[in-house]
Design an enzyme around this catalytic site. Structure first.
Site, mmCIF file in Angstrom:
data_model
loop_
_atom_site.group_PDB
_atom_site.id
_atom_site.type_symbol
_atom_site.label_atom_id
_atom_site.label_comp_id
_atom_site.label_asym_id
_atom_site.label_seq_id
_atom_site.Cartn_x
_atom_site.Cartn_y
_atom_site.Cartn_z
ATOM 1 N N ASP A 1 41.754 52.057 36.684
ATOM 2 C CA ASP A 1 40.400 51.543 36.876
ATOM 3 C C ASP A 1 39.785 51.312 35.504
ATOM 4 O O ASP A 1 39.614 52.268 34.724
ATOM 5 C CB ASP A 1 39.603 52.604 37.660
ATOM 6 C CG ASP A 1 38.207 52.140 38.030
ATOM 7 O OD1 ASP A 1 37.665 51.246 37.336
ATOM 8 O OD2 ASP A 1 37.659 52.672 39.007
ATOM 9 N N VAL A 2 39.452 50.067 35.202
ATOM 10 C CA VAL A 2 38.971 49.765 33.845
ATOM 11 C C VAL A 2 37.584 50.345 33.564
ATOM 12 O O VAL A 2 37.144 50.360 32.413
ATOM 13 C CB VAL A 2 38.962 48.240 33.542
ATOM 14 C CG1 VAL A 2 40.363 47.679 33.488
ATOM 15 C CG2 VAL A 2 38.087 47.471 34.521
ATOM 16 N N LYS A 36 28.103 38.562 33.307
ATOM 17 C CA LYS A 36 28.997 37.598 32.670
ATOM 18 C C LYS A 36 28.423 37.099 31.335
ATOM 19 O O LYS A 36 29.168 36.843 30.384
ATOM 20 C CB LYS A 36 29.299 36.441 33.629
ATOM 21 C CG LYS A 36 30.193 36.865 34.810
ATOM 22 C CD LYS A 36 31.547 37.400 34.340
ATOM 23 C CE LYS A 36 32.512 37.640 35.480
ATOM 24 N NZ LYS A 36 33.841 38.094 35.022
ATOM 25 N N TYR A 66 25.414 39.343 38.814
ATOM 26 C CA TYR A 66 26.696 38.806 38.345
ATOM 27 C C TYR A 66 26.501 37.992 37.060
ATOM 28 O O TYR A 66 27.229 38.168 36.073
ATOM 29 C CB TYR A 66 27.307 37.946 39.450
ATOM 30 C CG TYR A 66 28.657 37.354 39.134
ATOM 31 C CD1 TYR A 66 29.807 38.126 39.163
ATOM 32 C CD2 TYR A 66 28.787 35.994 38.826
ATOM 33 C CE1 TYR A 66 31.053 37.566 38.886
ATOM 34 C CE2 TYR A 66 30.021 35.431 38.555
ATOM 35 C CZ TYR A 66 31.153 36.230 38.595
ATOM 36 O OH TYR A 66 32.380 35.677 38.320
HETATM 37 P P1 NDP Z 1 39.697 38.679 42.670
HETATM 38 O O1 NDP Z 1 38.727 39.532 43.429
HETATM 39 O O2 NDP Z 1 40.883 38.143 43.375
HETATM 40 O O3 NDP Z 1 40.200 39.440 41.375
HETATM 41 C C1 NDP Z 1 39.553 40.500 40.773
HETATM 42 C C2 NDP Z 1 40.621 41.505 40.371
HETATM 43 O O4 NDP Z 1 40.009 42.529 39.587
HETATM 44 C C3 NDP Z 1 41.288 42.183 41.568
HETATM 45 O O5 NDP Z 1 42.678 42.080 41.418
HETATM 46 C C4 NDP Z 1 40.815 43.623 41.477
HETATM 47 O O6 NDP Z 1 41.835 44.512 41.915
HETATM 48 C C5 NDP Z 1 40.531 43.783 39.983
HETATM 49 N N1 NDP Z 1 39.527 44.804 39.715
HETATM 50 C C6 NDP Z 1 38.263 44.866 40.196
HETATM 51 N N2 NDP Z 1 37.659 45.977 39.746
HETATM 52 C C7 NDP Z 1 38.561 46.618 38.963
HETATM 53 C C8 NDP Z 1 38.516 47.810 38.212
HETATM 54 N N3 NDP Z 1 37.425 48.586 38.203
HETATM 55 N N4 NDP Z 1 39.609 48.189 37.516
HETATM 56 C C9 NDP Z 1 40.728 47.420 37.522
HETATM 57 N N5 NDP Z 1 40.816 46.264 38.214
HETATM 58 C C10 NDP Z 1 39.745 45.875 38.929
HETATM 59 O O7 NDP Z 1 38.824 37.486 42.074
HETATM 60 P P2 NDP Z 1 39.198 36.232 41.177
HETATM 61 O O8 NDP Z 1 40.637 36.138 40.901
HETATM 62 O O9 NDP Z 1 38.497 35.078 41.778
HETATM 63 O O10 NDP Z 1 38.403 36.599 39.832
HETATM 64 C C11 NDP Z 1 39.023 37.029 38.653
HETATM 65 C C12 NDP Z 1 38.023 36.955 37.517
HETATM 66 O O11 NDP Z 1 37.554 35.611 37.360
HETATM 67 C C13 NDP Z 1 36.777 37.819 37.715
HETATM 68 O O12 NDP Z 1 36.386 38.394 36.487
HETATM 69 C C14 NDP Z 1 35.738 36.799 38.176
HETATM 70 O O13 NDP Z 1 34.428 37.218 37.904
HETATM 71 C C15 NDP Z 1 36.138 35.584 37.360
HETATM 72 N N6 NDP Z 1 35.654 34.329 37.896
HETATM 73 C C16 NDP Z 1 36.046 33.911 39.144
HETATM 74 C C17 NDP Z 1 35.575 32.711 39.643
HETATM 75 C C18 NDP Z 1 35.963 32.214 41.007
HETATM 76 O O14 NDP Z 1 35.363 31.234 41.476
HETATM 77 N N7 NDP Z 1 36.942 32.803 41.669
HETATM 78 C C19 NDP Z 1 34.656 31.868 38.857
HETATM 79 C C20 NDP Z 1 34.321 32.410 37.563
HETATM 80 C C21 NDP Z 1 34.811 33.593 37.115
HETATM 81 P P3 NDP Z 1 41.496 45.939 42.598
HETATM 82 O O15 NDP Z 1 40.332 45.710 43.517
HETATM 83 O O16 NDP Z 1 42.745 46.320 43.286
HETATM 84 O O17 NDP Z 1 41.177 46.841 41.460
#
Ligand code: NDP
Length: 253
Positions: free
Chosen positions: A64-65, A162, A158
């Site tokens: 967990d980051v 960001k 959010y």
């Molecule tokens: P997802 O929800 O698919 O990906 C987010 C990932 O982050 C998951 O794999 C999750 O895994 C991991 N995560 C969340 N919290 C933690 C934590 N505390 N520690 C470690 N891992 C964590 O979303 P997206 O792929 O769409 O998004 C990825 C990134 O891109 C994000 O930062 C998002 O804000 C950014 N983004 C996305 C956009 C979109 O339209 N999709 C647009 C702009 C930016 P787990 O829950 O298992 O920990």
């Protein structure tokens, strides 16, 4: 032709799903050994399976980051399993605290801030410490066009996180370029993952909504984000430091 990231070791946070998975696969296809990190084992193992099926090498690391000890351990384990750490992609993030600012729940605000800002800070802190002591490397953070480049009603929490990720990334880029650590960020607009899908929205409804939401008439593909991340992490981008590469189909052009 030699692969761009042959012999390189890459850590991708949030590598089990969405953009992170596409980034991990893209690095592996370019020859890198990849560690994917997140809190949930299942999706991480699936990403590893996809990479291994294509003949690549990958490892799943749960962590967990938002926890400093976990962030440090993810770096240690990447080095332990892959033999090095050359590139890190800080992609873990959450969309939350939705609604008008006056109605944002305090605990939810803290959760989104903790994940997107503190999580990115802790991950970078430990990655940079390792990279500067081991010959340098590159970091690419995933921010958003929301926050620094535009605002969306209901996305105040959010957007604030960001914008903070963007500011922190640019400051870190200046702080650590002399240490041999090159840091940049990608700011996507709506990308085709569940995060940009409204509750109950069908794929067809989303495609229709996206026609009007972006000048290019569609959401971005995860592979398009991955391509930008690989470019910024590659030696061809050696003069690119603290850059904010917006990928939003022209929304903020
Ligand atoms: P997802 O929800 O698919 O990906 C987010 C990932 O982050 C998951 O794999 C999750 O895994 C991991 N995560 C969340 N919290 C933690 C934590 N505390 N520690 C470690 N891992 C964590 O979303 P997206 O792929 O769409 O998004 C990825 C990134 O891109 C994000 O930062 C998002 O804000 C950014 N983004 C996305 C956009 C979109 O339209 N999709 C647009 C702009 C930016 P787990 O829950 O298992 O920990």
């Amino acid at each position: 032709m030699s692969k761009r990231f042959a012999d390189r070791a890459v850590l991708v946070t949030g590598g089990g799903t969405g953009i992170g998975r596409a980034v991990a696969l893209a690095f592996a296809r370019e020859g890198a050994r990849v560690a994917v990190a997140g809190r949930t084992e299942g999706p991480l193992a699936e990403t590893v399976g996809l990479i291994e099926r294509e003949g690549g090498k990958a490892v799943a690391l749960t962590g967990d980051v938002t926890d400093g000890a976990d962030a440090a351990r993810l770096v240690r384990e990447t080095v332990e399993y892959l033999g090095a750490l050359d590139v890190a992609v800080n992609n873990a993030g959450v969309l939350g605290g939705l609604g008008p600012v006056a109605d944002i729940d305090e605990a939810e605000w803290e959760r989104v801030l903790g994940t997107n800002v503190t999580g990115t800070f802790l991950a970078m802190k430990h990655q940079i410490a390792h990279l500067r002591a081991n010959g340098g490397g590159a970091i690419v953070n995933i921010s958003s066009n929301v926050g620094t480049h535009m605002s969306i009603a209901g996305l105040g929490a959010y957007g604030a996180t960001k914008a903070a990720v963007t500011a922190l990334t640019r400051a870190a880029a200046r702080d650590h370029i002399a240490d041999g650590v090159r840091i940049n960020l990608v700011s996507p607009g709506p990308i085709d993952t569940p995060m940009s899908t409204r509750p109950g929205e069908s794929a067809a409804d989303k495609a229709e909504r996206m026609k009007g939401a972006t000048p290019v008439g569609r959401a971005g593909a995860v592979d398009e984000v991955a391509a930008a991340v690989l470019h910024l992490a590659s030696p061809e981008a050696g003069y690119t430091v603290g850059a904010d590469l917006v990928l939003d189909g022209g929304v903020t052009a």
